[in-house]
Design an enzyme around this catalytic site. Structure first.
Site, PDB file in Angstrom:
ATOM      1  CB  CYS A 102      35.372  49.886  40.668  1.00 29.98           C
ATOM      2  SG  CYS A 102      36.105  51.061  41.811  1.00 29.98           S
TER       3      CYS A 102
ATOM      4  CG  HIS B 103      42.358  46.256  43.770  1.00 30.48           C
ATOM      5  ND1 HIS B 103      41.385  47.039  43.208  1.00 30.48           N
ATOM      6  CD2 HIS B 103      43.533  46.623  43.194  1.00 30.48           C
ATOM      7  CE1 HIS B 103      41.959  47.864  42.328  1.00 30.48           C
ATOM      8  NE2 HIS B 103      43.244  47.620  42.299  1.00 30.48           N
TER       9      HIS B 103
ATOM     10  CD  GLU C 203      46.162  48.717  40.986  1.00 29.83           C
ATOM     11  OE1 GLU C 203      46.814  49.121  40.030  1.00 29.83           O
ATOM     12  OE2 GLU C 203      44.948  48.413  40.894  1.00 29.83           O
TER      13      GLU C 203
ATOM     14  CG  ASP D  56      38.958  48.242  39.381  1.00 30.69           C
ATOM     15  OD1 ASP D  56      38.257  48.880  40.195  1.00 30.69           O
ATOM     16  OD2 ASP D  56      40.052  47.730  39.707  1.00 30.69           O
ATOM     17  CB  SER D  57      40.031  52.480  40.373  1.00 30.18           C
ATOM     18  OG  SER D  57      40.435  51.366  41.144  1.00 30.18           O
TER      19      SER D  57
ATOM     20  CB  CYS E 147      37.947  46.394  47.527  1.00 32.56           C
ATOM     21  SG  CYS E 147      39.218  47.038  46.405  1.00 32.56           S
TER      22      CYS E 147
HETATM   23  N1  DGL Z   1      38.845  47.823  42.900  1.00 30.30           N
HETATM   24  C1  DGL Z   1      38.373  49.073  43.461  1.00 30.30           C
HETATM   25  C2  DGL Z   1      37.195  48.789  44.373  1.00 30.30           C
HETATM   26  O1  DGL Z   1      36.581  47.793  44.191  1.00 30.30           O
HETATM   27  C3  DGL Z   1      39.512  49.767  44.095  1.00 30.30           C
HETATM   28  C4  DGL Z   1      39.187  51.169  44.396  1.00 30.30           C
HETATM   29  C5  DGL Z   1      40.335  52.108  44.447  1.00 30.30           C
HETATM   30  O2  DGL Z   1      40.905  52.381  43.407  1.00 30.30           O
HETATM   31  O3  DGL Z   1      40.644  52.634  45.517  1.00 30.30           O
HETATM   32  O4  DGL Z   1      36.827  49.536  45.235  1.00 30.30           O
END
Ligand code: DGL
Length: 261
Positions: free
Chosen positions: A69, A182, A148, A6-7, A180
């Site tokens: 992600c 997150h 985060e 993931d990011s 997302c």
């Molecule tokens: N968890 C990422 C997603 O599902 C977050 C993306 C981001 O870093 O902006 O899109």
């Protein structure tokens, strides 16, 4: 070994789902915390990052990759599949299939990063399956940094969620895709603001079910995956806050190891 990236640390919601549904399977996670967020970056950059992240996971022994992600899944899936000769899972199509199955009125809301919403991938895919479905999307750029930062219970977060969800409520959605990885961390507040009649679709859970089905259908491949209960968590930047948030998602003490990308 199952490789998940993931990011940042939001993809840990997918790790948690995998740990619950496939206990004992070895997992290697990479969170690109030094370059997060991806949702505000250009497609080309997100594609390059996704290729680098997949390469790193393969070097660590992954035999299956989950792009945990939505932003990466929405723009980089094809390129990652082209470049790696291994099963690659993205999080969009499992969530779309689940949303269509759960939605009775076919009034579906999508929330995600700017990148995901701009790509229009959810709308295109939903309409591809069912032309009669109505899709309403809202970019929620502030939610990734709030997660985060660990601001999950703050009143400010609830206010921001309310503001993002309001236009979707007006459209009388009956299903809301958390587009997302997150966002499952904010599930309670999102459910409260969306109303209890709205069904939430968690892309982390949806992709996990897809992986479980794939392994059941491919027993030889399943046998080739190591199952020693080993989990490695790598990130491109370690901060105290990332450690706290990561532990609160996984619900146990984990060690985040720094790795250069
Ligand atoms: N968890 C990422 C997603 O599902 C977050 C993306 C981001 O870093 O902006 O899109």
């Amino acid at each position: 070994m199952i490789g998940i990236f993931d990011s940042g640390i939001g993809g840990l919601t997918t790790v948690k789902a995998i740990m619950e549904k496939l206990p004992g399977y070895d997992i290697v996670y990479f969170g690109d915390t030094a370059r997060t967020p991806y949702g505000t970056k250009s497609c080309g950059t997100v594609i390059n990052y996704s290729l680098e992240n997949s390469k790193l996971l393969m070097e660590k022994g992954a035999k299956l990759i989950i792009m945990a992600c939505n932003t990466a899944s929405s723009v980089a899936t094809e390129k990652v599949k082209e470049n790696f000769d291994t099963p690659v899972f993205e999080v969009i199509s499992p969530a779309v299939k689940r949303a269509l199955k759960e939605s009775r009125k076919k009034q579906i809301g999508i929330i995600g990063t700017r990148g995901t919403i701009k790509s229009n991938v959810y709308e295109k895919m939903i309409k591809g399956f069912d032309k009669s479905a109505s899709v309403f999307s809202e970019p929620c750029p502030l939610l990734v940094p709030l997660v985060e930062e660990g601001w999950t219970e703050r009143p400010e977060t609830a206010m921001i969620v309310k503001k993002y969800i309001q236009p979707l409520k007006v459209r009388q959605i009956d299903t809301l895709v958390l587009g997302c990885t997150h966002y499952p961390v904010l599930k309670d507040v999102i459910q409260r603001k969306a109303g209890k009649r709205v069904k939430l679709i968690d892309s982390a859970e949806a992709v996990t079910d897809e992986v479980v089905n794939f392994l059941q259908e491919n027993p030889d491949f399943d046998k080739s995956l190591s199952k020693n209960g080993k989990t490695d968590f790598f990130v491109s930047d370690v901060t105290e806050q990332f450690k706290i948030t990561a532990r609160s998602i996984i619900k146990k003490r984990i060690e985040l190891k720094h790795i250069e990308i």
